[in-house]
Write a protein that holds these residues in place. Structure first.
Motif, PDB file in Angstrom:
ATOM      1  N   THR A 250      -4.259   1.350  -0.393  1.00 38.84           N
ATOM      2  CA  THR A 250      -4.184   2.812  -0.439  1.00 38.84           C
ATOM      3  C   THR A 250      -5.153   3.435  -1.436  1.00 38.84           C
ATOM      4  N   GLY A 284      -5.518   6.450   6.251  1.00 41.82           N
ATOM      5  CA  GLY A 284      -4.552   7.203   7.057  1.00 41.82           C
ATOM      6  C   GLY A 284      -3.472   6.306   7.629  1.00 41.82           C
ATOM      7  N   ARG A 285      -3.856   5.092   8.033  1.00 36.32           N
ATOM      8  CA  ARG A 285      -2.878   4.158   8.581  1.00 36.32           C
ATOM      9  C   ARG A 285      -1.854   3.735   7.539  1.00 36.32           C
ATOM     10  N   HIS A 286      -2.277   3.650   6.286  1.00 44.37           N
ATOM     11  CA  HIS A 286      -1.364   3.275   5.206  1.00 44.37           C
ATOM     12  C   HIS A 286      -0.730   4.495   4.540  1.00 44.37           C
ATOM     13  N   GLN A 287      -0.893   5.652   5.170  1.00 46.94           N
ATOM     14  CA  GLN A 287      -0.267   6.890   4.693  1.00 46.94           C
ATOM     15  C   GLN A 287      -0.682   7.254   3.266  1.00 46.94           C
ATOM     16  N   ALA A 288      -1.932   6.964   2.942  1.00 49.40           N
ATOM     17  CA  ALA A 288      -2.474   7.390   1.655  1.00 49.40           C
ATOM     18  C   ALA A 288      -3.020   8.806   1.825  1.00 49.40           C
ATOM     19  N   VAL A 289      -2.417   9.756   1.152  1.00 49.47           N
ATOM     20  CA  VAL A 289      -2.781  11.157   1.318  1.00 49.47           C
ATOM     21  C   VAL A 289      -3.962  11.483   0.406  1.00 49.47           C
TER      22      VAL A 289
END
Length: 405
Positions: A250, A284-289
């Motif tokens: 991330t 984005g796949r690891h939901q890192a904003v």
């Protein structure tokens, strides 16, 4: 009525009487006179009956004599009683011991302060703050080292105390400090602060070895991975960054470092662009904003690091994130202006390139791009931008005219 002589308590000339034991102006003057007389007597020299006096220093010395007023003495007594009650009723209350020691320090009673803080160490051996206060009050480096040695025996996993122990070692002999830190790392291998402090003391080769061990013990530390990659050869750095991406999926800085590495070794815009594109998808796949403003800051950082290809790739893949179609033109022109205001020419150029690609028939965008090249680019860059501009906007007369000198 008795007169002044019969009373046995004549008021000194020019002063005021002392009532109820209160210190008065006359009393202070008399005290200062006595102290001055004693100092002059001690400075008497037996050679030829003369005296040796430092005419500049003796008044300064006299002013350094601390004379507490009655109110200050009263406040200290009240604080002493209050804190004695605190430490008696709750001996495990570390702040109480620290405050009690500091009251004695303020009162000028260092021996009593050290005695109290030692009692605090005995009563609260698990408190870092009490041990650190004891080290501060110890008075000498050797005594402080002895206090901290006892502290790390009581709290062997305290990063703060180990760092204090290293700090107290002689600065002209770094081997002792290194030994302390390596012992600390054996007991607290998960402390990033200890690793960082230890690595800073080493040369390049030893630092590389320590960093290799550090990333095993603290794999969540981005700084350790990036520092190790900077010290490695190109092939090893690629391997390190791949491991870092697996350990911290991330973190955008790892992807961007990989892109800069490839750019620095001349592998061209295509590979750099592919790495940045993968970074955006993976994060984005690891939901890192990571919002677009943060990405634009990363682009400017890449520009400052002399990585214009990475800068352009970051802008190309992220400047449109979260922007509605009807707002893109205005937003991107504002982004370019803001980047130019901060001196980020490459970032502004990349933003305008994206805008021109999305809105090729918009004369205002091409005018901004031409103005940028005129002010900050080369003549060839300006000519190329003008050729593209007139190709897309052939009816815009202003683009055909020669730029004003």
């Amino acid at each position: 009525m008795l007169d002044g002589g019969a009373s046995g308590a004549a008021t000194p000339a020019g002063g005021s009487a002392s009532v109820g034991g209160t210190v008065t102006t006359g009393g202070l003057a008399a005290a200062r006179g006595t102290v001055l007389g004693l100092k002059l007597d001690r400075m008497s020299d037996s050679v030829a009956g003369q005296t040796v006096v430092d005419p500049k220093g003796y008044l300064t010395d006299l002013n350094s004599v601390k004379v507490n007023t009655a109110s200050e003495v009263g406040d200290i007594k009240k604080a002493r009683l209050l804190l004695k009650s605190v430490t008696t009723t709750n001996r495990k209350h570390a702040p109480g011991w620290i405050a009690a020691a500091r009251v004695e320090e303020i009162a000028g009673k260092l021996i009593q302060a050290r005695k109290l803080i030692q009692e605090g160490c005995d009563a609260c051996p698990e408190s870092e703050d009490v041990w650190l206060e004891a080290a501060r009050l110890a008075g000498s480096r050797d005594r402080s080292k002895a206090v901290v040695a006892n502290a790390v025996r009581a709290l062997p996993t305290s990063t703060t105390l180990w760092l204090k122990a290293a700090e107290l070692e002689e600065s002209d002999d770094p081997s002792k400090k290194k030994a302390v830190l390596r012992r600390a790392l054996e007991l607290v291998p998960s402390s990033v602060k200890l690793w960082r402090t230890a690595i800073e003391l080493e040369d390049v080769e030893d630092a590389r070895v320590l960093l290799g061990r550090a990333v095993e013990c603290v794999p969540h530390s981005v700084d350790m991975w990036l520092a190790l990659a900077r010290l490695e050869t190109y092939e090893n750095a690629r391997r390190v960054l791949n491991q870092a991406r697996e350990a911290i999926p991330t973190e955008p800085a790892i992807w961007l470092t990989a892109a800069k590495l490839e750019e620095a070794h001349g592998h061209g815009a295509e590979l750099v662009d592919r790495i940045v594109a993968k970074a955006v998808v993976s994060l984005g796949r690891h939901q890192a904003v990571v919002d677009r403003d943060a990405w634009l800051k990363e682009a400017e950082a890449a520009e400052a690091a002399n990585a214009p290809l990475t800068c352009a790739a970051v802008v190309r893949h992220t400047v449109g994130l979260g922007v509605d179609d009807e707002d893109k033109k205005r937003t991107w022109l504002d982004d370019a202006d803001a980047a130019l205001a901060r001196g980020a020419v490459e970032t502004a150029r990349a933003v305008l390139a994206v805008a021109a690609q999305a809105f090729p028939s918009k004369k205002s965008i091409w005018l901004r791009a031409c103005d940028l090249e005129k002010r900050h680019g080369t003549p060839d860059q300006l000519d190329e931008t003008l050729r593209r501009a007139v190709a897309h906007c052939p009816r815009a007369e202003v683009l055909w005219l020669p730029p004003p000198q």
